[in-house]
Design a protein around this motif. Structure first.
Motif, PDB file in Angstrom:
ATOM      1  N   GLY A  49       0.783  -1.228   0.000  1.00 21.09           N
ATOM      2  CA  GLY A  49       0.000   0.000   0.000  1.00 21.09           C
ATOM      3  C   GLY A  49       0.815   1.278   0.000  1.00 21.09           C
ATOM      4  N   LEU A  50       2.125   1.175   0.141  1.00 25.68           N
ATOM      5  CA  LEU A  50       2.970   2.370   0.211  1.00 25.68           C
ATOM      6  C   LEU A  50       3.507   2.725  -1.173  1.00 25.68           C
ATOM      7  N   PRO A  51       3.264   3.948  -1.641  1.00 23.52           N
ATOM      8  CA  PRO A  51       3.888   4.381  -2.901  1.00 23.52           C
ATOM      9  C   PRO A  51       5.413   4.349  -2.745  1.00 23.52           C
ATOM     10  N   ALA A  52       6.104   4.126  -3.859  1.00 17.96           N
ATOM     11  CA  ALA A  52       7.559   3.977  -3.778  1.00 17.96           C
ATOM     12  C   ALA A  52       8.204   4.276  -5.117  1.00 17.96           C
ATOM     13  N   LYS A  53       9.513   4.523  -5.057  1.00 17.65           N
ATOM     14  CA  LYS A  53      10.301   4.483  -6.282  1.00 17.65           C
ATOM     15  C   LYS A  53      10.325   3.005  -6.671  1.00 17.65           C
ATOM     16  N   PRO A  54      10.102   2.659  -7.931  1.00 17.83           N
ATOM     17  CA  PRO A  54      10.029   1.249  -8.319  1.00 17.83           C
ATOM     18  C   PRO A  54      11.410   0.583  -8.383  1.00 17.83           C
ATOM     19  N   ILE A  55      12.001   0.443  -7.206  1.00 20.75           N
ATOM     20  CA  ILE A  55      13.321  -0.172  -7.058  1.00 20.75           C
ATOM     21  C   ILE A  55      13.242  -1.094  -5.838  1.00 20.75           C
ATOM     22  N   VAL A  98      25.543  -6.910 -15.281  1.00 19.19           N
ATOM     23  CA  VAL A  98      25.031  -7.545 -16.496  1.00 19.19           C
ATOM     24  C   VAL A  98      23.504  -7.619 -16.394  1.00 19.19           C
ATOM     25  N   PRO A  99      22.804  -7.431 -17.499  1.00 19.92           N
ATOM     26  CA  PRO A  99      21.340  -7.504 -17.465  1.00 19.92           C
ATOM     27  C   PRO A  99      20.881  -8.880 -16.975  1.00 19.92           C
ATOM     28  N   ASP A 100      19.887  -8.873 -16.080  1.00 20.23           N
ATOM     29  CA  ASP A 100      19.388 -10.141 -15.555  1.00 20.23           C
ATOM     30  C   ASP A 100      17.878 -10.287 -15.739  1.00 20.23           C
ATOM     31  N   GLY A 101      17.258  -9.299 -16.388  1.00 22.42           N
ATOM     32  CA  GLY A 101      15.837  -9.386 -16.689  1.00 22.42           C
ATOM     33  C   GLY A 101      14.909  -8.924 -15.590  1.00 22.42           C
ATOM     34  N   PHE A 102      15.456  -8.501 -14.456  1.00 20.91           N
ATOM     35  CA  PHE A 102      14.617  -8.047 -13.353  1.00 20.91           C
ATOM     36  C   PHE A 102      14.453  -6.532 -13.384  1.00 20.91           C
ATOM     37  N   MET A 103      13.443  -6.050 -12.673  1.00 19.48           N
ATOM     38  CA  MET A 103      13.312  -4.606 -12.503  1.00 19.48           C
ATOM     39  C   MET A 103      14.522  -4.115 -11.709  1.00 19.48           C
ATOM     40  N   LYS A 104      14.713  -2.820 -11.637  1.00 18.98           N
ATOM     41  CA  LYS A 104      15.860  -2.257 -10.924  1.00 18.98           C
ATOM     42  C   LYS A 104      15.806  -2.671  -9.452  1.00 18.98           C
ATOM     43  N   TYR A 105      16.985  -2.988  -8.913  1.00 20.09           N
ATOM     44  CA  TYR A 105      17.053  -3.348  -7.493  1.00 20.09           C
ATOM     45  C   TYR A 105      18.401  -2.935  -6.916  1.00 20.09           C
ATOM     46  N   HIS A 106      18.404  -2.815  -5.583  1.00 17.54           N
ATOM     47  CA  HIS A 106      19.622  -2.530  -4.827  1.00 17.54           C
ATOM     48  C   HIS A 106      19.869  -3.720  -3.905  1.00 17.54           C
ATOM     49  N   LEU A 107      21.064  -4.278  -3.990  1.00 14.99           N
ATOM     50  CA  LEU A 107      21.430  -5.405  -3.131  1.00 14.99           C
ATOM     51  C   LEU A 107      22.440  -4.936  -2.096  1.00 14.99           C
ATOM     52  N   TYR A 108      22.108  -5.183  -0.835  1.00 16.22           N
ATOM     53  CA  TYR A 108      23.003  -4.870   0.272  1.00 16.22           C
ATOM     54  C   TYR A 108      23.290  -6.155   1.039  1.00 16.22           C
ATOM     55  N   VAL A 109      24.517  -6.307   1.487  1.00 17.58           N
ATOM     56  CA  VAL A 109      24.892  -7.421   2.349  1.00 17.58           C
ATOM     57  C   VAL A 109      25.227  -6.815   3.704  1.00 17.58           C
ATOM     58  N   CYS A 110      24.558  -7.338   4.737  1.00 24.47           N
ATOM     59  CA  CYS A 110      24.655  -6.734   6.076  1.00 24.47           C
ATOM     60  C   CYS A 110      24.891  -7.812   7.129  1.00 24.47           C
TER      61      CYS A 110
END
Length: 174
Positions: A49-55, A98-110
């Motif tokens: 339900g929360l609007p967002a940047k599509p990432i 490299v293109p992987d076919g997914f929408m834009k995303y940010h990956l963090y390792v924590c």
């Protein structure tokens, strides 16, 4: 260096984000699943339900920093560039090269006890369970996206006070 968002676009919540997260998570688990404890969907796209940047924002959770060299090595082989912490302690950013076919995303390792990870989870869970806060945050995001359409730093800075207040309230409760 992390790619800067050129135009800030906040869009209505899209149920497709959940499925995209699951698919991206599955891909990442295929590379480092045995080195991590799990992968969490965080950020605004993780709050129904929360609007967002599509990432999509993903936090891959490791036991501690002793796991990081092996994770960096495997993700590099899979086409991810390690970007360091980008100025935020307790979180390592990775950019797909490299293109992987997914929408834009940010990956963090924590690390599991890292401040960045714990704050991501606390903020996400608070918004998921407090409709009034979710509505207020949505309003702030929409307003900031209009005011700072080409300035991601100002957009992020504008959200900081609200986020800090929620984290403080959550800490005071817990």
């Amino acid at each position: 260096m992390a790619e800067k968002t050129r135009v800030i676009e906040v869009v209505p919540y899209d149920p497709v984000w959940k499925e995209q997260f699951r698919q991206i998570r599955s891909m990442i688990e295929g590379y480092i699943g045995d080195l991590i404890l799990g992968i969490e969907h965080v950020g605004s796209t993780s709050v129904e339900g929360l609007p967002a940047k599509p990432i999509i924002d993903l936090d891959a959770v490791m036991e501690d920093y002793s796991m990081l060299p092996a994770i960096v090595e495997r993700l590099a082989k899979a086409g991810f560039e390690h970007q360091g912490n980008l100025g935020i302690e307790g979180r390592e950013a990775f950019n797909p090269t490299v293109p992987d076919g997914f929408m834009k995303y940010h990956l963090y390792v924590c690390p599991k006890d890292g401040k960045g990870y714990l704050e991501h989870i606390a903020f996400r869970d608070y918004l998921r369970s407090h409709e009034a806060a979710r509505r207020e945050y949505a309003s702030i995001k929409m307003k900031l996206a209009k005011q700072h359409r080409h300035d991601i730093d100002s957009y992020c800075d504008g959200k900081s006070e609200f986020v800090a207040a929620i984290l403080k309230a959550d800490l005071d409760r817990g």
